[in-house]
Design an enzyme around this catalytic site. Structure first.
Site, mmCIF file in Angstrom:
data_model
loop_
_atom_site.group_PDB
_atom_site.id
_atom_site.type_symbol
_atom_site.label_atom_id
_atom_site.label_comp_id
_atom_site.label_asym_id
_atom_site.label_seq_id
_atom_site.Cartn_x
_atom_site.Cartn_y
_atom_site.Cartn_z
ATOM 1 N N LYS A 26 -0.049 14.836 -15.481
ATOM 2 C CA LYS A 26 -1.397 14.308 -15.668
ATOM 3 C C LYS A 26 -2.268 14.705 -14.478
ATOM 4 O O LYS A 26 -2.872 13.860 -13.803
ATOM 5 C CB LYS A 26 -1.355 12.785 -15.804
ATOM 6 C CG LYS A 26 -0.499 12.260 -16.950
ATOM 7 C CD LYS A 26 -1.207 12.390 -18.277
ATOM 8 C CE LYS A 26 -0.421 11.713 -19.382
ATOM 9 N NZ LYS A 26 -1.106 11.820 -20.701
ATOM 10 N N THR A 41 -13.632 -0.312 -13.253
ATOM 11 C CA THR A 41 -14.369 0.459 -12.246
ATOM 12 C C THR A 41 -15.491 -0.375 -11.640
ATOM 13 O O THR A 41 -15.730 -0.337 -10.424
ATOM 14 C CB THR A 41 -14.940 1.749 -12.855
ATOM 15 O OG1 THR A 41 -13.891 2.466 -13.523
ATOM 16 C CG2 THR A 41 -15.525 2.645 -11.766
ATOM 17 N N TYR A 94 -4.200 -3.912 -16.555
ATOM 18 C CA TYR A 94 -4.829 -2.910 -17.425
ATOM 19 C C TYR A 94 -3.910 -1.708 -17.601
ATOM 20 O O TYR A 94 -3.756 -1.185 -18.713
ATOM 21 C CB TYR A 94 -6.176 -2.483 -16.842
ATOM 22 C CG TYR A 94 -6.750 -1.247 -17.496
ATOM 23 C CD1 TYR A 94 -7.311 -1.306 -18.775
ATOM 24 C CD2 TYR A 94 -6.717 -0.026 -16.835
ATOM 25 C CE1 TYR A 94 -7.815 -0.170 -19.385
ATOM 26 C CE2 TYR A 94 -7.225 1.118 -17.438
ATOM 27 C CZ TYR A 94 -7.775 1.042 -18.705
ATOM 28 O OH TYR A 94 -8.270 2.165 -19.310
ATOM 29 N N LYS A 123 -11.765 -0.061 -19.231
ATOM 30 C CA LYS A 123 -11.710 0.904 -18.126
ATOM 31 C C LYS A 123 -13.015 0.894 -17.333
ATOM 32 O O LYS A 123 -13.016 0.961 -16.102
ATOM 33 C CB LYS A 123 -11.427 2.302 -18.674
ATOM 34 C CG LYS A 123 -11.238 3.361 -17.616
ATOM 35 C CD LYS A 123 -10.864 4.692 -18.244
ATOM 36 C CE LYS A 123 -10.654 5.757 -17.169
ATOM 37 N NZ LYS A 123 -10.292 7.063 -17.764
ATOM 38 N N ARG A 167 4.431 13.287 -15.038
ATOM 39 C CA ARG A 167 3.972 13.281 -16.441
ATOM 40 C C ARG A 167 2.958 14.393 -16.695
ATOM 41 O O ARG A 167 2.387 14.474 -17.779
ATOM 42 C CB ARG A 167 3.355 11.927 -16.768
ATOM 43 C CG ARG A 167 4.346 10.764 -16.662
ATOM 44 C CD ARG A 167 3.640 9.432 -16.727
ATOM 45 N NE ARG A 167 3.039 9.195 -18.034
ATOM 46 C CZ ARG A 167 1.958 8.448 -18.245
ATOM 47 N NH1 ARG A 167 1.353 7.871 -17.218
ATOM 48 N NH2 ARG A 167 1.485 8.280 -19.457
ATOM 49 N N LYS A 204 0.830 -1.206 0.000
ATOM 50 C CA LYS A 204 0.000 0.000 0.000
ATOM 51 C C LYS A 204 0.867 1.262 0.000
ATOM 52 O O LYS A 204 0.441 2.304 -0.524
ATOM 53 C CB LYS A 204 -0.935 0.004 1.213
ATOM 54 C CG LYS A 204 -1.952 -1.126 1.229
ATOM 55 C CD LYS A 204 -2.798 -1.168 -0.033
ATOM 56 C CE LYS A 204 -2.388 -2.271 -0.979
ATOM 57 N NZ LYS A 204 -3.137 -2.274 -2.243
ATOM 58 N N HIS A 206 -8.077 7.502 -1.510
ATOM 59 C CA HIS A 206 -8.005 6.037 -1.484
ATOM 60 C C HIS A 206 -6.588 5.568 -1.144
ATOM 61 O O HIS A 206 -6.408 4.681 -0.296
ATOM 62 C CB HIS A 206 -8.433 5.484 -2.847
ATOM 63 C CG HIS A 206 -8.426 3.997 -2.924
ATOM 64 N ND1 HIS A 206 -9.232 3.204 -2.139
ATOM 65 C CD2 HIS A 206 -7.711 3.134 -3.689
ATOM 66 C CE1 HIS A 206 -9.026 1.930 -2.422
ATOM 67 N NE2 HIS A 206 -8.093 1.852 -3.348
ATOM 68 N N GLN A 262 -14.003 -2.669 -9.144
ATOM 69 C CA GLN A 262 -13.654 -1.976 -7.907
ATOM 70 C C GLN A 262 -14.883 -1.762 -7.027
ATOM 71 O O GLN A 262 -14.809 -1.884 -5.802
ATOM 72 C CB GLN A 262 -12.974 -0.643 -8.231
ATOM 73 C CG GLN A 262 -11.573 -0.806 -8.801
ATOM 74 C CD GLN A 262 -10.981 0.509 -9.279
ATOM 75 O OE1 GLN A 262 -11.650 1.305 -9.940
ATOM 76 N NE2 GLN A 262 -9.731 0.756 -8.954
#
Length: 248
Positions: A121, A189, A169, A185, A119, A106, A132, A192
């Site tokens: 992003k 989700t 992925y 994608k 990057r 973690k 999270h 999850q």
């Protein structure tokens, strides 16, 4: 509070005191929101594709190996009630070591966000993403320090499986960017969300089991966190995929 700490874990790396992990998380938050963006403001995005591909495979292997080892211990547990075992029995020590390895994972996961920053992003650094990562590191450390084994085992088991799929992925998207806009994608989700529904169930069952000795206040904390994650991921899913054009 530390009088209730598990003495078996005291000499493990990062487990003697909460200070090292607190400093890591403080630096993580500072870098993500302040240091990193300021550092990259006048720079071009760093090209980290190869590094990220290696990182993703390391995550796949580590999560996969720990998941398979954890599966071997699963028959010794009961989802309706699995009390903590702080003995030096080989089974209890095996679970201790698996939970410690999970805790380190973690912390290793925090690199995800660092790569986003380097990057440039920033759009991918959402509240859900950062919250999270931080909460998983915090809860993992606390349970490893004070509440090893028992019902929390089911959380780790589900999370390890999801991370194997998720990082595969991520590898695909770094290998071929066209996968980023694929339907995969959306399915990730959904997986999850299912993960957190399973985790919620795994903590709800012993809560209503009057004969279960697993600490009820701890179950309530985990249930609250699981419910929050279901809400956050579902909310993200509705916003991201309510328009079918977004996943085509």
């Amino acid at each position: 509070m530390f009088q209730y700490a598990d003495p078996r874990i005291e000499n493990y790396f990062l487990m003697n005191s909460p200070l090292p992990v607190m400093l890591i998380l403080a630096f993580y938050a500072s870098f993500v929101f302040k240091i990193g963006p300021a550092l990259m403001k006048s720079r071009q995005p760093m090209k980290l594709e190869r590094i990220i591909m290696v990182y993703n495979w390391v995550q796949i292997i580590l999560n996969g190996v720990i998941f398979l080892l954890a599966l071997q211990e699963l028959p010794k547990l009961n989802i309706f009630c699995s009390p903590m075992d702080k003995s030096n029995h080989p089974d209890a020590l095996a679970i201790l070591n698996l939970q410690y390895a999970y805790t380190l994972l973690k912390i290793f996961d925090l690199l995800d966000t660092i790569f986003f920053v380097l990057r440039k992003k920033q759009s991918q650094i959402t509240f859900l993403h950062v919250y999270h990562h931080i909460m998983m590191a915090v809860f993992s450390w606390i349970t490893c320090k004070f509440f090893v084994g028992g019902q929390v085992y089911f959380l780790g088991l589900a999370n390890l499986f999801v991370h194997v799929v998720m990082y595969f992925y991520y590898f695909l998207t770094s290998w071929d960017p066209t996968y980023r806009n694929s339907v995969l994608k959306k399915y990730i989700t959904q997986l999850q969300i299912l993960q957190h529904c399973f985790i919620f169930t795994a903590f709800a069952l012993p809560l209503f089991n009057t004969n279960c000795s697993y600490p009820k206040p701890l179950l309530c904390v985990f249930l609250t966190q699981a419910a929050l994650m279901i809400y956050l991921f579902t909310n993200f899913y509705m916003k991201a995929y309510s328009n079918p054009k977004k996943v085509n």
